[in-house]
Design an enzyme around this catalytic site. Structure first.
Site, short mmCIF file in Angstrom:
data_model
loop_
_atom_site.label_atom_id
_atom_site.label_comp_id
_atom_site.label_asym_id
_atom_site.label_seq_id
_atom_site.Cartn_x
_atom_site.Cartn_y
_atom_site.Cartn_z
N HIS A 122 7.29 -50.36 -88.36
CA HIS A 122 7.55 -50.40 -89.94
C HIS A 122 8.88 -50.25 -90.10
CE1 HIS A 122 3.40 -51.58 -91.25
NE2 HIS A 122 2.92 -50.96 -90.35
N ASP B 74 11.14 -52.28 -89.43
CA ASP B 74 12.29 -53.89 -89.16
C ASP B 74 12.43 -54.18 -90.76
OD1 ASP B 74 9.63 -54.67 -89.98
OD2 ASP B 74 9.68 -56.29 -88.26
N ASP C 297 8.76 -59.34 -84.75
CA ASP C 297 7.72 -60.30 -83.73
C ASP C 297 8.55 -61.56 -83.73
OD1 ASP C 297 6.29 -58.08 -84.53
OD2 ASP C 297 5.00 -59.32 -86.02
N GLU D 266 6.04 -67.42 -91.98
CA GLU D 266 5.02 -66.32 -92.61
C GLU D 266 4.73 -65.99 -94.07
OE1 GLU D 266 3.54 -64.70 -89.52
OE2 GLU D 266 2.51 -63.29 -90.38
N GLY E 134 -5.73 -61.37 -83.48
CA GLY E 134 -6.07 -60.06 -84.30
C GLY E 134 -5.92 -58.73 -83.41
N ALA E 135 -5.21 -58.95 -82.34
CA ALA E 135 -5.01 -57.63 -81.56
C ALA E 135 -3.49 -56.94 -81.95
CB ALA E 135 -5.05 -58.03 -79.96
N GLY E 136 -2.90 -57.42 -82.76
CA GLY E 136 -1.55 -56.83 -83.03
C GLY E 136 -0.51 -57.23 -82.13
C1 GLA Z 1 4.02 -56.43 -88.26
C2 GLA Z 1 5.13 -57.22 -88.86
C3 GLA Z 1 6.45 -56.91 -88.28
C4 GLA Z 1 6.44 -55.39 -88.27
C5 GLA Z 1 5.38 -54.74 -87.84
C6 GLA Z 1 5.07 -53.13 -88.00
O1 GLA Z 1 3.84 -56.65 -86.89
O2 GLA Z 1 5.05 -58.83 -88.49
O3 GLA Z 1 7.55 -57.54 -88.76
O4 GLA Z 1 6.83 -55.16 -89.42
O5 GLA Z 1 4.07 -55.15 -88.37
O6 GLA Z 1 6.57 -52.56 -87.18
#
Ligand code: GLA
Length: 395
Positions: free
Chosen positions: A45, A47, A181, A169, A131-133
């Protein structure tokens, strides 16, 4: 469970099969592009606050197969959903199916940049668990942007491809994500993490020497519905704090330019919750600089300790964790074989990232799976990740 089973716990994509499915569906031979998912060692959090991140691309990826069409139509097929979708270049609309938006959003961005593209067929498959981040959606956007750039000879530099993917996005998926990402997916390098300064977009590859340890992902298998709205809310709170500080310090443009003293003076008395959230961000940037030093020195123990601190900040101050994530991190705090653990990505579900001594991984996963099942009635999934190269053509 054996280590090899943990490493292979998602099915790999067979590219030859993918090409032949494409050929029988669309009658042409496609260009195939692969774009990886990502982990993030530390810097969460940060970026979208102009701060630092330290992601790495992983050996789980999205594959898109693309060929030109003679008309202005876009024909899509997603293997995961066994679903097709058709659209026209003349009128791009957000789709209720969800998944087409990551592709249509990219097309929309390309058109907005005044580049001419024609109709195309696109088939999508992959082994990034959704959905796994692990940023499967960013991988779709990056793979699409890269493939369309190749097929239509658009000549976008790599950095602009990440920007196209991110804006796709924002506009078509409605999440005001940062750049991490998409950047990790495009710029990934095997055996390296990327230390990225999201203010200047300067970056440095940091070798990952984990000797005797590995990155283990533990997938909670939950994604609480709050995730997207809370993400946008947090971003708005950070921007609110910057606006307050700017009244006295016009030179400040993101939380990156802010320190704890500024938060105390200009934010705390106006909104204690905003203060708490922003203090997490300010501290996380400091942690990342320390972490990069530890990684370069091979001090994994100190790095791991910072990962736990990050988790605590995300859970208690930034409030983007959930019971399942907290449980998995708490469960390994006292384990000697685990140097560090934390929730990863946007939050409210997805995976924890752990640095674990290789020889103890199997027993740890077995024990945690049983405990997790008993506590939440959910089957924990574990993945051993290797780092990988960024977006590219698959021959
Ligand atoms: C998601 C967002 C990223 C980043 C992360 C938290 O993955 O796509 O841009 O903000 O959350 O670090």
């Amino acid at each position: 469970m054996k280590l090899s089973e943990i490493a292979m716990s998602t099915a790999k994509v067979d590219v030859d099969r993918l090409k032949s499915i494409f050929k029988s569906r669309y009658g042409t031979v496609p260009l195939v592009v692969k774009s990886p998912g990502r982990i993030n060692v530390i810097g969460e959090h940060t970026d979208y606050n102009g701060g630092f991140v330290m992601p790495a691309a992983i050996d789980k990826a999205v594959y898109v197969a693309v060929s030109k069409r003679e008309d202005n139509e876009i024909h899509l097929y997603a293997e995961d959903f066994k679903q097709s979708h058709e659209a026209s270049l003349a009128e791009l609309n957000i789709s209720e199916k969800g998944w087409p938006n990551y592709i249509l959003g990219v097309v929309d961005q390309i058109i907005k940049r005044n580049k001419a593209i024609g109709g195309f067929n696109l088939y999508i498959d992959g082994d990034v668990p959704p959905g796994a981040g692990l940023s499967s959606s960013a991988a779709v956007e990056c793979a699409t942007a890269f493939a369309l750039d190749q097929v239509f000879n658009l000549g976008f530099p790599k950095m602009e491809l990440t920007d196209i993917a991110q804006k796709a996005e924002h506009v078509f998926a409605g999440v005001s994500c940062g750049i991490m990402d998409q950047f990790a997916s495009v710029f990934g390098k095997k055996d390296h993490a990327i230390m990225l300064d999201c203010r200047s977009m300067e970056y440095e590859y940091v070798p990952l020497n984990l000797s005797g340890y590995q990155f283990l992902l533990l997938n909670t298998k939950v994604k609480h519905s709050l995730a997207d709205s809370a993400y946008n809310d947090r971003r708005a709170q950070c921007e609110q704090a910057v606006a307050w500080i700017k009244e006295a310090h016009p030179e400040v443009s993101t939380l990156r330019d802010v320190d704890m003293e500024m938060l105390e003076i200009y934010v705390k008395h106006r909104d204690v919750d905003v203060y708490e959230k922003c203090s997490y961000v300010v501290k996380e940037n400091v942690r990342l600089i320390q972490a990069a030093g530890y990684l370069k020195d091979g001090n994994l123990k100190a790095l791991g300790k910072l990962m736990f601190d990050t988790h605590d900040g995300l859970s208690k101050s930034y409030e983007v964790s959930c019971d399942e994530l907290d449980y998995l991190v708490d469960a390994v705090r006292a384990e000697k074989s685990v140097l560090g653990a934390r929730m990863m990505g946007g939050g409210f579900g997805g995976c924890t990232l752990n640095i674990v001594e290789t020889e103890h991984i199997s027993e740890l996963v077995k024990k945690l799976s049983e405990d997790y099942d008993q506590k939440f009635g959910l089957k924990l999934e574990a993945y051993l990740v290797e780092t990988a190269a960024g977006t590219g053509i698959v021959l």
